[in-house]
Write a protein that holds these residues in place. Structure first.
Motif, PDB file in Angstrom:
ATOM      1  N   ILE A 162      -2.809   7.358 -10.746  1.00 28.55           N
ATOM      2  CA  ILE A 162      -2.338   6.917  -9.461  1.00 28.55           C
ATOM      3  C   ILE A 162      -1.693   5.508  -9.481  1.00 28.55           C
ATOM      4  O   ILE A 162      -2.388   4.567  -9.986  1.00 28.55           O
ATOM      5  N   TYR A 163      -0.320   5.438  -9.072  1.00 24.29           N
ATOM      6  CA  TYR A 163       0.253   4.066  -9.093  1.00 24.29           C
ATOM      7  C   TYR A 163       0.677   3.710  -7.805  1.00 24.29           C
ATOM      8  O   TYR A 163       1.041   4.760  -6.867  1.00 24.29           O
ATOM      9  N   LEU A 164       0.770   2.599  -7.530  1.00 24.86           N
ATOM     10  CA  LEU A 164       1.521   2.112  -6.225  1.00 24.86           C
ATOM     11  C   LEU A 164       2.831   1.624  -6.672  1.00 24.86           C
ATOM     12  O   LEU A 164       3.143   0.829  -7.609  1.00 24.86           O
TER      13      LEU A 164
ATOM     14  N   GLN B  38     -10.696  -4.826  -3.029  1.00 22.81           N
ATOM     15  CA  GLN B  38      -9.555  -5.440  -3.499  1.00 22.81           C
ATOM     16  C   GLN B  38      -8.404  -5.387  -2.489  1.00 22.81           C
ATOM     17  O   GLN B  38      -7.599  -6.126  -1.952  1.00 22.81           O
ATOM     18  N   LEU B  39      -8.241  -3.947  -2.446  1.00 20.12           N
ATOM     19  CA  LEU B  39      -7.154  -3.476  -1.256  1.00 20.12           C
ATOM     20  C   LEU B  39      -7.266  -4.047   0.066  1.00 20.12           C
ATOM     21  O   LEU B  39      -6.488  -4.166   0.705  1.00 20.12           O
ATOM     22  N   ARG B  40      -8.723  -3.808   0.576  1.00 17.53           N
ATOM     23  CA  ARG B  40      -9.039  -4.250   1.929  1.00 17.53           C
ATOM     24  C   ARG B  40      -8.704  -5.616   2.078  1.00 17.53           C
ATOM     25  O   ARG B  40      -8.733  -6.134   3.209  1.00 17.53           O
ATOM     26  N   ASN B  41      -8.737  -6.574   1.038  1.00 17.93           N
ATOM     27  CA  ASN B  41      -8.271  -7.916   1.189  1.00 17.93           C
ATOM     28  C   ASN B  41      -6.791  -8.309   1.215  1.00 17.93           C
ATOM     29  O   ASN B  41      -6.692  -9.551   1.478  1.00 17.93           O
ATOM     30  N   PHE B  42      -6.186  -7.234   0.971  1.00 20.91           N
ATOM     31  CA  PHE B  42      -4.724  -7.401   1.159  1.00 20.91           C
ATOM     32  C   PHE B  42      -4.201  -7.947   2.565  1.00 20.91           C
ATOM     33  O   PHE B  42      -4.933  -7.409   3.301  1.00 20.91           O
ATOM     34  N   ARG B  43      -3.430  -9.032   2.320  1.00 19.04           N
ATOM     35  CA  ARG B  43      -3.011  -9.600   3.763  1.00 19.04           C
ATOM     36  C   ARG B  43      -1.582  -8.986   4.340  1.00 19.04           C
ATOM     37  O   ARG B  43      -0.679  -9.021   3.331  1.00 19.04           O
TER      38      ARG B  43
ATOM     39  N   ASN C 175       4.397   5.318  -2.619  1.00 14.60           N
ATOM     40  CA  ASN C 175       5.268   4.199  -1.943  1.00 14.60           C
ATOM     41  C   ASN C 175       4.504   4.111  -0.543  1.00 14.60           C
ATOM     42  O   ASN C 175       4.944   4.290   0.535  1.00 14.60           O
ATOM     43  N   LEU C 176       3.511   3.216  -0.488  1.00 13.43           N
ATOM     44  CA  LEU C 176       2.604   3.246   0.395  1.00 13.43           C
ATOM     45  C   LEU C 176       2.005   1.803   0.585  1.00 13.43           C
ATOM     46  O   LEU C 176       2.028   1.171  -0.606  1.00 13.43           O
ATOM     47  N   THR C 177       1.537   1.279   1.530  1.00  7.22           N
ATOM     48  CA  THR C 177       0.960  -0.010   1.390  1.00  7.22           C
ATOM     49  C   THR C 177      -0.712   0.075   1.105  1.00  7.22           C
ATOM     50  O   THR C 177      -1.074   1.269   1.121  1.00  7.22           O
ATOM     51  N   PRO C 178      -1.329  -0.825   0.714  1.00  9.69           N
ATOM     52  CA  PRO C 178      -2.651  -0.595   0.319  1.00  9.69           C
ATOM     53  C   PRO C 178      -3.699   0.017   1.426  1.00  9.69           C
ATOM     54  O   PRO C 178      -4.516   0.614   1.341  1.00  9.69           O
ATOM     55  N   ARG C 179      -3.283  -0.420   2.937  1.00 17.39           N
ATOM     56  CA  ARG C 179      -4.063   0.410   3.739  1.00 17.39           C
ATOM     57  C   ARG C 179      -3.862   1.933   3.722  1.00 17.39           C
ATOM     58  O   ARG C 179      -4.877   2.431   4.112  1.00 17.39           O
ATOM     59  N   GLN C 180      -2.866   2.308   3.494  1.00 17.41           N
ATOM     60  CA  GLN C 180      -2.641   3.642   3.667  1.00 17.41           C
ATOM     61  C   GLN C 180      -3.161   4.472   2.408  1.00 17.41           C
ATOM     62  O   GLN C 180      -3.479   5.677   2.405  1.00 17.41           O
TER      63      GLN C 180
ATOM     64  N   THR D  70      -3.061  -6.421  -6.406  1.00 18.73           N
ATOM     65  CA  THR D  70      -4.038  -6.978  -7.000  1.00 18.73           C
ATOM     66  C   THR D  70      -3.462  -7.576  -8.223  1.00 18.73           C
ATOM     67  O   THR D  70      -2.461  -7.308  -8.608  1.00 18.73           O
ATOM     68  N   TRP D  71      -4.679  -7.913  -9.230  1.00 15.21           N
ATOM     69  CA  TRP D  71      -3.890  -8.492 -10.648  1.00 15.21           C
ATOM     70  C   TRP D  71      -3.428  -6.965 -11.237  1.00 15.21           C
ATOM     71  O   TRP D  71      -2.722  -7.283 -12.297  1.00 15.21           O
ATOM     72  N   ARG D  72      -3.619  -5.809 -11.010  1.00 18.85           N
ATOM     73  CA  ARG D  72      -2.937  -4.700 -11.646  1.00 18.85           C
ATOM     74  C   ARG D  72      -1.676  -4.315 -11.232  1.00 18.85           C
ATOM     75  O   ARG D  72      -1.079  -3.636 -12.127  1.00 18.85           O
ATOM     76  N   HIS D  73      -1.195  -5.070 -10.208  1.00 20.10           N
ATOM     77  CA  HIS D  73       0.213  -4.847  -9.760  1.00 20.10           C
ATOM     78  C   HIS D  73       0.339  -3.526  -9.362  1.00 20.10           C
ATOM     79  O   HIS D  73      -0.110  -2.896  -8.484  1.00 20.10           O
TER      80      HIS D  73
END
Length: 469
Positions: free
Chosen positions: A439-441, A276-281, A255-260, A428-431
């Motif tokens: 590992i899942y978000l 791809q995570l680094r490109n998240f806005r 339960n983290l955002t991409p940066r974390q 990302t396209w993987r959701h």
């Protein structure tokens, strides 16, 4: 199953994921960095002793209407919803307020000339909430289960709020819809801003905009208690520095955002996925103030005392200008302000005769501009003498919010910007899946995005279970 899962973060999405995994028989540990579980769904004494403030969210249309949460016996674990007489009040400069009524027939009658247009827009979704909610609170599907209903929603939702309000003849109705659409953090002339207006209004008619008795913490505590009964364990003050240090688990739901996730798990992920995570806005931020009050807010429009939520911003064009400024990286001189006054309907929030309230406005991500005077000017505009009622206040800049909940990157309370790209590919396209098979978000940075509904965690856990071998 003898599998052991680790959920990182005890916000509503993390707890939802943990419950799904525990229901499937996995042994589940939830590791929470803060001393109290809940993330932005916590209740704390932020001003004076005896004054209980919701740190983040306070009013829960999607919590009450969540397909997953509503399937759980949370009332057996202490959760009680309180409904104010009106879901929402929107005061105007003439000393009156527009109310959003839960009953759709009452809402139609109260909106006068625009009643039929409002009814036509909202009724198909409100009357079919049990079919509609699971569709909109999941990843966008090219083959929806209810294609006609979703086609109808798509035809309107993809538009801008500015386009949709053209069907209303009265400025009062346009103002009401503007406040609802502004929850999107989008400019009201942008595509998708109409969708947010509808997704805020429809649950008001379908399930209401309730508050939990005792505060937001009551929802978190109910989820934790239910999880405990399933054998799950929540460990607070357990900040995760690296997934490498957690060798005893077969499965991770973050339960983290991409940066974390990059900070704690980059070594376990592929270079391509990390890119791809680094490109998240991330999106715009909130500037929030909590108040301990000596009396109820002295609204010019007495109808404002009938609603737990009040939108402050005046006409449609004023709110549109405020949100456009933020989207342009500026600070609105007259910001749109969202205000909650739960103690009017829940006396447990403050000492006898006293009250609590919180208010926030939108600012650019990472802003360090003090918006206190501008926020209070907006409150005073519709409630002269408000400042005289303030016993104490606690101001939260975007950085302050992030310091108390690391998921609120730069003060972004929505888990990331919402635009067409990040609606379809979030993050990302993987959701929920990552490049690592275990590992899942499951945060608001995954579909369907921000809001207290637990559906990000629910869907992530279901995906993880489907791929367990």
């Amino acid at each position: 199953m003898s599998r052991k899962a680790c959920v990182i973060g005890a916000g509503p999405n993390g707890l939802a994921a943990a419950i799904v995994l525990a229901q499937a028989g996995l042994r589940v540990d939830v590791l929470e960095a803060e001393s109290t579980p809940g993330g932005a769904v916590r209740t704390l004494e932020l001003t004076l002793p005896g004054f209980l403030h919701d740190f983040g969210s306070a009013v829960y249309p999607l919590g009450a209407g969540s397909p997953f949460f509503s399937s759980l016996p949370l009332s057996d674990h202490g959760l009680e919803w309180i409904h104010s007489p009106a879901a929402l009040a929107h005061p105007l400069d003439d000393g009156t307020a527009v109310l959003l009524h839960r009953d759709l027939n009452q809402a139609r009658d109260s909106l006068g000339l625009d009643g039929l247009a409002w009814d036509k827009l909202m009724r198909p979704f409100a009357e079919h909430w049990t079919e509609f909610a699971p569709e909109v609170l999941r990843p966008v599907s090219l083959v929806p289960r209810h294609p006609l209903l979703m086609a109808r929603f798509g035809m309107v939702g993809l538009q801008s709020a500015q386009s949709v309000v053209r069907r209303f003849r009265n400025e009062r109705t346009r103002a009401l819809f503007a406040g609802l659409a502004a929850h999107s953090f989008l400019s009201l002339d942008e595509p998708l801003s109409a969708a947010f207006g509808i997704l805020m209004a429809v649950p008001a008619h379908a399930v209401g905009w309730p508050i939990p008795r005792g505060g937001a913490q009551s929802l978190t505590d109910a989820l934790c208690d239910l999880l405990s009964g399933l054998g799950g364990v929540v460990k607070t003050s357990s900040r995760v520095q690296s997934l490498e240090a957690l060798a005893d688990y077969d499965l991770f739901l973050c339960n983290l955002t991409p940066r974390q996730l990059l900070e704690v798990g980059a070594k376990r992920l592929s270079d391509g996925y990390n890119g791809q995570l680094r490109n998240f806005r991330y999106g715009a931020a909130a500037f929030k103030v909590d108040y301990a009050l000596s009396a109820p807010i002295p609204w010019k429009a007495a109808d404002c005392l009938r609603a737990a939520t009040v939108h402050l911003g005046g006409r449609f064009d004023e709110i549109a200008a405020s949100e456009k400024a933020v989207r342009s990286g500026q600070h609105a001189e007259h910001p749109f302000v969202l205000l909650a006054q739960p103690s009017l309907f829940d006396s447990s929030r403050a000492p006898t005769g006293k009250h609590t309230a919180w208010a926030y406005c939108h600012v650019p991500n990472g802003s360090n501009i003090n918006m206190l005077e501008r926020v209070e000017n907006q409150i005073e505009r519709f409630a002269p003498g408000f400042r005289d009622c303030v016993l104490a206040r606690r101001v939260f800049s975007p950085a302050d919010l992030e310091s108390m909940d690391a998921n609120l990157i730069g003060g972004d309370i929505g888990g990331g910007a919402m635009n067409i790209r990040q609606l379809l590919f979030r993050p990302t396209w993987r959701h929920y899946a990552t490049s690592a098979p275990n590992i899942y978000l499951c945060s608001a940075s995954t579909p369907p995005g921000g809001g207290v509904h637990g559906m990000c965690g629910y869907h992530a856990a279901k995906m993880a279970l489907s791929k367990l071998s």
